[in-house]
Design a protein around this motif. Structure first.
Motif, PDB file in Angstrom:
ATOM      1  N   ALA A 143     -13.002  22.869  -4.361  1.00  0.00           N
ATOM      2  CA  ALA A 143     -11.173  22.903  -4.872  1.00  0.00           C
ATOM      3  C   ALA A 143     -10.748  21.418  -4.490  1.00  0.00           C
ATOM      4  O   ALA A 143     -11.130  20.217  -4.201  1.00  0.00           O
ATOM      5  N   PRO A 144      -9.635  21.317  -5.213  1.00  0.00           N
ATOM      6  CA  PRO A 144      -8.788  20.131  -5.466  1.00  0.00           C
ATOM      7  C   PRO A 144      -8.795  19.435  -3.421  1.00  0.00           C
ATOM      8  O   PRO A 144      -8.491  20.195  -3.236  1.00  0.00           O
ATOM      9  N   GLU A 145      -8.959  18.378  -3.747  1.00  0.00           N
ATOM     10  CA  GLU A 145      -9.162  17.739  -2.076  1.00  0.00           C
ATOM     11  C   GLU A 145      -8.114  18.146  -0.973  1.00  0.00           C
ATOM     12  O   GLU A 145      -7.888  18.481  -0.047  1.00  0.00           O
ATOM     13  N   PRO A 146      -6.541  17.968  -2.158  1.00  0.00           N
ATOM     14  CA  PRO A 146      -5.449  18.727  -0.487  1.00  0.00           C
ATOM     15  C   PRO A 146      -5.100  20.206  -0.427  1.00  0.00           C
ATOM     16  O   PRO A 146      -5.100  20.685   1.117  1.00  0.00           O
ATOM     17  N   VAL A 147      -5.821  20.614  -1.346  1.00  0.00           N
ATOM     18  CA  VAL A 147      -6.603  22.667  -1.247  1.00  0.00           C
ATOM     19  C   VAL A 147      -7.768  22.963  -0.286  1.00  0.00           C
ATOM     20  O   VAL A 147      -7.449  22.989   1.052  1.00  0.00           O
ATOM     21  N   ALA A 148      -8.447  21.936  -0.727  1.00  0.00           N
ATOM     22  CA  ALA A 148     -10.034  22.000   0.330  1.00  0.00           C
ATOM     23  C   ALA A 148      -9.953  21.375   1.691  1.00  0.00           C
ATOM     24  O   ALA A 148     -10.056  21.882   2.878  1.00  0.00           O
ATOM     25  N   GLU A 149      -8.963  20.107   2.268  1.00  0.00           N
ATOM     26  CA  GLU A 149      -8.771  19.753   3.565  1.00  0.00           C
ATOM     27  C   GLU A 149      -8.053  20.646   4.066  1.00  0.00           C
ATOM     28  O   GLU A 149      -8.279  20.837   5.428  1.00  0.00           O
ATOM     29  N   LEU A 150      -6.722  21.573   3.636  1.00  0.00           N
ATOM     30  CA  LEU A 150      -5.696  21.436   4.407  1.00  0.00           C
ATOM     31  C   LEU A 150      -6.145  23.029   4.406  1.00  0.00           C
ATOM     32  O   LEU A 150      -6.220  24.152   6.083  1.00  0.00           O
ATOM     33  N   PHE A 151      -7.289  23.957   3.889  1.00  0.00           N
ATOM     34  CA  PHE A 151      -7.726  25.803   3.686  1.00  0.00           C
ATOM     35  C   PHE A 151      -9.514  24.996   5.362  1.00  0.00           C
ATOM     36  O   PHE A 151      -8.566  25.939   5.851  1.00  0.00           O
ATOM     37  N   ILE A 201      -3.866  10.682 -15.419  1.00  0.00           N
ATOM     38  CA  ILE A 201      -4.556  11.730 -16.801  1.00  0.00           C
ATOM     39  C   ILE A 201      -4.442  13.407 -16.202  1.00  0.00           C
ATOM     40  O   ILE A 201      -5.585  12.501 -15.373  1.00  0.00           O
ATOM     41  N   GLU A 202      -3.740  14.405 -16.673  1.00  0.00           N
ATOM     42  CA  GLU A 202      -3.165  14.562 -16.756  1.00  0.00           C
ATOM     43  C   GLU A 202      -5.018  15.847 -16.357  1.00  0.00           C
ATOM     44  O   GLU A 202      -5.918  15.877 -18.054  1.00  0.00           O
ATOM     45  N   GLY A 203      -5.216  16.276 -15.744  1.00  0.00           N
ATOM     46  CA  GLY A 203      -6.386  17.387 -15.965  1.00  0.00           C
ATOM     47  C   GLY A 203      -7.502  16.556 -14.694  1.00  0.00           C
ATOM     48  O   GLY A 203      -8.406  17.139 -14.543  1.00  0.00           O
ATOM     49  N   VAL A 204      -7.205  14.972 -14.609  1.00  0.00           N
ATOM     50  CA  VAL A 204      -8.197  14.146 -13.871  1.00  0.00           C
ATOM     51  C   VAL A 204      -8.217  14.572 -12.953  1.00  0.00           C
ATOM     52  O   VAL A 204      -7.282  13.815 -11.891  1.00  0.00           O
ATOM     53  N   GLU A 205      -8.397  15.088 -11.792  1.00  0.00           N
ATOM     54  CA  GLU A 205      -8.709  15.513  -9.973  1.00  0.00           C
ATOM     55  C   GLU A 205      -9.847  15.255  -9.167  1.00  0.00           C
ATOM     56  O   GLU A 205     -10.757  15.247  -9.810  1.00  0.00           O
ATOM     57  N   ARG A 206      -9.537  14.797  -8.256  1.00  0.00           N
ATOM     58  CA  ARG A 206     -10.417  15.111  -7.318  1.00  0.00           C
ATOM     59  C   ARG A 206     -10.359  16.310  -6.191  1.00  0.00           C
ATOM     60  O   ARG A 206      -9.263  16.886  -6.369  1.00  0.00           O
ATOM     61  N   TRP A 207     -11.838  16.336  -6.533  1.00  0.00           N
ATOM     62  CA  TRP A 207     -12.064  17.491  -5.514  1.00  0.00           C
ATOM     63  C   TRP A 207     -12.794  17.678  -4.489  1.00  0.00           C
ATOM     64  O   TRP A 207     -13.527  16.595  -4.475  1.00  0.00           O
ATOM     65  N   SER A 208     -13.073  18.594  -3.674  1.00  0.00           N
ATOM     66  CA  SER A 208     -14.242  17.912  -2.596  1.00  0.00           C
ATOM     67  C   SER A 208     -14.872  19.287  -2.337  1.00  0.00           C
ATOM     68  O   SER A 208     -13.902  20.279  -2.413  1.00  0.00           O
ATOM     69  N   GLU A 209     -16.191  19.769  -1.808  1.00  0.00           N
ATOM     70  CA  GLU A 209     -16.833  20.420  -0.814  1.00  0.00           C
ATOM     71  C   GLU A 209     -16.527  20.418   0.294  1.00  0.00           C
ATOM     72  O   GLU A 209     -17.404  19.578   0.894  1.00  0.00           O
TER      73      GLU A 209
END
Length: 369
Positions: free
Chosen positions: A145-153, A348-356
């Motif tokens: 997920a996007p980094e803040p979502v993955a880390e919190l989940f 840039i809108e849409g360029v995001e940090r994601w993590s697994e």
């Protein structure tokens, strides 16, 4: 194969799980065809970000008439706005392919700026209640997920289940995209003397070469390492679905016979696969160059050609993820036209940090993607 999900009855979906927050609504769907149109609309508004859910759900809906897969599930978190309209906030998916189960994918359908802890905590906690109602804990082997979502989940899931997560992510990457406007259509470069190349879709006779590159790619993708049989299955799937292109190199060399002549050898040097695709967006999911052909510009040459093909055949954008520590790859993709990768551009809108982020492998069943 028995179902891994707890389905109350065959006709019971969507199932609503009412969270403590009366403004939130959690729905579960075991059929993609049951997902309401307003959820599809929310996913399609940002097909780059939702590339891990939307293409797989569309494919599932297309095939449900032929084969019912009882091991897929989608969860939505919907909030009621002040005007009493419904807004989709998060969509979760448990899906799979022929090689195994995908991670838990979570895609927000709200602006990235909304993804604060205050916004996410009640929604993720409510979604986790639904997950534990329908899905075995062992199925949640990782979350992407996007980094803040993955880390919190990951933190909340570990606190809730006692299944700890690994401190280092399996994969940490930047989501980027290329459009017709950003694409850089440079003149094709030349190969070293005595060699020329051909960029083309892979064909069945390429099977072993493609499988070798799939195997090589997986060896750098711990813990999702394929054996030879798995690599062949993946190569067969990519070629059959017309989702892989190859960079072929033809080299001429002097024959050792007494009469001076030349012989020609042909090798597959590089492949580019794009496996999560919708009507408007394609996602490059694998780029690998063989060890013997690195440093020759093969990846840039083939990625550019694949993007050109996809953008000229109706796609509005091509998405991909590039690992934060893979600086050379970022430079290659930037030269092709993927945005936000040179470190100099403004946000840039849409360029995001994601993590697994992965969970204790002694307590989960690892899948593959």
């Amino acid at each position: 194969m028995p179902a891994i999900f707890s389905h109350p009855t065959a006709d019971s979906y969507p199932v609503q799980v009412v969270p403590n927050d009366s403004n939130l609504e959690i729905n579960a769907y075991d059929l993609a065809a049951s997902i309401p149109e307003y959820v599809w609309d929310a996913l399609r508004q940002n097909p780059v970000r939702t590339n891990v859910v939307l293409p797989l759900a569309e494919k599932a809906r297309l095939h449900e008439a032929k084969t019912l897969d009882d091991q897929q599930l989608w969860l939505t978190c919907v909030s009621t706005t002040e005007s009493d309209s419904k807004r989709v906030d998060l969509v979760l998916s448990f899906s799979r392919n022929t090689l195994g189960d995908y991670p838990l994918f979570i895609v927000p359908t709200v602006p990235f700026s909304h993804l604060t802890q205050q916004f996410l905590v009640p929604r993720l906690q409510s979604l986790m209640l639904a997950i534990q109602k329908f899905v075995p804990r062992s199925r949640v082997y990782s979350v992407f997920a996007p980094e803040p979502v993955a880390e919190l989940f990951a933190r909340l899931w570990s606190d809730s289940t006692g299944i700890w997560h690994y401190p280092e992510p399996y994969y940490a990457a930047q989501l980027s995209f290329c459009t017709q406007r950003s694409f850089k259509n440079r003149q094709a470069t030349t190969m070293r003397e005595g060699s020329h190349y051909n960029l083309r879709p892979a064909i069945p006779s390429d099977l072993l070469a493609v499988a070798n590159l799939c195997l090589e790619f997986s060896q750098g993708s711990e813990p999702f390492v394929l054996d030879w049989e798995g690599a062949v299955r993946e190569a067969e799937m990519l070629i059959y679905n017309k989702q892989v292109w190859v960079h072929e190199i033809q080299s001429s060399s002097d024959s050792s016979s007494s009469e001076s002549s030349e012989s020609e050898s042909t090798e597959i040097a590089c492949l580019v696969a794009f496996t999560r695709n919708t009507r408007t967006t394609a996602t490059i999911t694998k780029v690998v160059t063989s060890y013997n052909h690195r440093g020759l510009g093969c990846a840039q040459r083939l990625v550019r050609q694949v993007c050109k093909h996809l953008l000229h055949t109706g796609k509005q954008s091509v998405a991909l993820y590039v690992a934060h520590d893979n600086i050379p790859a970022g430079k290659v993709y930037h030269k092709v036209g993927f945005v936000g990768l040179n470190g100099l551009e403004e946000s840039i809108e849409g360029v995001e940090r994601w993590s697994e982020i992965g969970f204790d492998r002694t307590k989960v069943q690892l899948g593959h993607w």
